[in-house]
Design a protein around this motif. Sequence first.
Motif, PDB file in Angstrom:
ATOM      1  N   LYS A 169       4.687   4.007  -6.408  1.00 51.75           N
ATOM      2  CA  LYS A 169       5.558   3.069  -7.118  1.00 51.75           C
ATOM      3  C   LYS A 169       4.712   1.973  -7.758  1.00 51.75           C
ATOM      4  CE  LYS A 169       8.204   0.286  -4.739  1.00 51.75           C
ATOM      5  NZ  LYS A 169       9.329  -0.230  -3.924  1.00 51.75           N
ATOM      6  N   GLN A 170       4.987   1.690  -9.032  1.00 51.24           N
ATOM      7  CA  GLN A 170       4.259   0.654  -9.767  1.00 51.24           C
ATOM      8  C   GLN A 170       5.250  -0.391 -10.251  1.00 51.24           C
ATOM      9  OE1 GLN A 170       0.594   1.038 -10.777  1.00 51.24           O
ATOM     10  NE2 GLN A 170       0.952  -1.159 -10.744  1.00 51.24           N
ATOM     11  N   GLU A 171       4.967  -1.683  -9.979  1.00 53.57           N
ATOM     12  CA  GLU A 171       5.832  -2.779 -10.407  1.00 53.57           C
ATOM     13  C   GLU A 171       5.013  -3.771 -11.223  1.00 53.57           C
ATOM     14  OE1 GLU A 171       8.514  -4.157  -7.056  1.00 53.57           O
ATOM     15  OE2 GLU A 171       7.166  -2.797  -5.983  1.00 53.57           O
ATOM     16  N   VAL A 228       1.317  -7.622 -10.731  1.00 55.21           N
ATOM     17  CA  VAL A 228       1.145  -6.174 -10.648  1.00 55.21           C
ATOM     18  C   VAL A 228       1.174  -5.782  -9.175  1.00 55.21           C
ATOM     19  CG1 VAL A 228      -0.327  -4.189 -11.118  1.00 55.21           C
ATOM     20  CG2 VAL A 228      -0.259  -6.089 -12.739  1.00 55.21           C
ATOM     21  N   LYS A 229       2.023  -4.818  -8.843  1.00 56.87           N
ATOM     22  CA  LYS A 229       2.131  -4.352  -7.463  1.00 56.87           C
ATOM     23  C   LYS A 229       2.157  -2.822  -7.446  1.00 56.87           C
ATOM     24  CE  LYS A 229       5.079  -4.603  -3.345  1.00 56.87           C
ATOM     25  NZ  LYS A 229       6.330  -5.154  -2.783  1.00 56.87           N
ATOM     26  N   THR A 230       1.312  -2.233  -6.618  1.00 55.98           N
ATOM     27  CA  THR A 230       1.222  -0.783  -6.497  1.00 55.98           C
ATOM     28  C   THR A 230       1.476  -0.390  -5.046  1.00 55.98           C
ATOM     29  OG1 THR A 230      -0.428  -0.716  -8.264  1.00 55.98           O
ATOM     30  CG2 THR A 230      -0.213   1.251  -6.892  1.00 55.98           C
TER      31      THR A 230
END
Length: 427
Positions: free
Chosen positions: A237-239, A246-248
């Motif tokens: 999941k990439q946000e 940026v969150k992975t």
Amino acid sequence: MRNRNLILSAIMMCGIVFGQTVTGFVGEGEKPLVGANVVVEGTKLGGVTDETGKFIIETGSGTFDITTSYIGYITQTKTVSVGDIVSSVSFNLETDVVAMSALEVLASRADEKTPVAYTTVTKEEMEIRLGSQDIPMSLNMTPSVYATGQGGGAGDARINVRGFNQRNVAVMINGVPQNDMENGWVYWSNWDGVGDATSSIQMQRGLSAVNLATPSIGGTMNIITDPTALEKGGKLKQEIGAAGFVKTTLNYNTGLMMGDKLALSTTLVKKTGDGLIDGTWTDAYAYYLGGSYAVSDDQRFELYAIGAPQRHGQNLYKQNIATYSQELAKDIGFDDEGNGYDPTAFAEGEKFETEAGRFYNQNWAPVNESYKGQQYWYMYGARTTDRKIGNLLNERENFFHKPLVNLNHFYDVNDQVRISSIAYRSG
């Protein structure tokens, strides 16, 4: 005579209709299973068993597949031929034995029989409510609960329950208390990213069912992590958000291995961002490892480790509201009883002549990149560390890692006795 023949014909027709039925029994051996579902495959016909385990279904003539199911038992199907007489079939269901159960947590949780006001937030609800916020924010729709990010950095959220602040709310992860034993405080930055490895959260309001209820005057928040998945698979999941966020998130499950005895699940999270408020950058990781090993049908070990090493800039000091926005301060108004914002504050010199803006943070300042000095911070004693970002200096910075490791052992001695042993370490 004609009327008598019509009556006899009607009786014969009823005999044929009622004769085209299937009756039967569903049980575990001679023990009847009450409320078992029985359906005729390919049709809308079906029924449930009564208190004696028996059922009856009108089918008409033909050959049918009859399927019965009951929670905790293996579904069973039998083929039955139905003619002009009643057909009978019996089902002897066997217990559905799972090779290895999911992660089991002996935690104090309430249910419909517990005299406690509670709300449970499922994983599906968390994904909708939480997004990339701190865990307490998923409970903002819960009665008597107020959570806020406080305008600080990542992990600086606070939660109030029934009007009591976070010091009076017991926080547990898989039944393990997380409150500071001296002051009852909980630092959510220690669990930044743990929401991605959480299966559910239960909020109990007021003194409740927890074993260690010392800080739970306001309530108890019990976080249960994801169980060890028994099926192989994973997801990525990439946000992406404002202010360079940026969150992975990466999750992988091995599924059952080693003769259906061992299963492992892991979740890794990486989060970075500049922060909407000036100087509230974040550089965080989170990890979760869950494992389950079945020694035998009666004995099982479970291990999980969870933590979130992170570092972020903070915005903690309160400011006069006019520092952020004079217009907002004036709009608040001021009444005769002294409530609101006193307009004479603007006449005390020129200290509010220039607004700092809504993103102002007095806990940081820019520095020349050639400056290589270290960052001073205080956490249980004076310390210094290299600065994370070369062109600024944070007066308030959080730099923390609190790992939690649990080893559980479950042993079913017999049907009446079960031994559970749990050892945990919190760093």
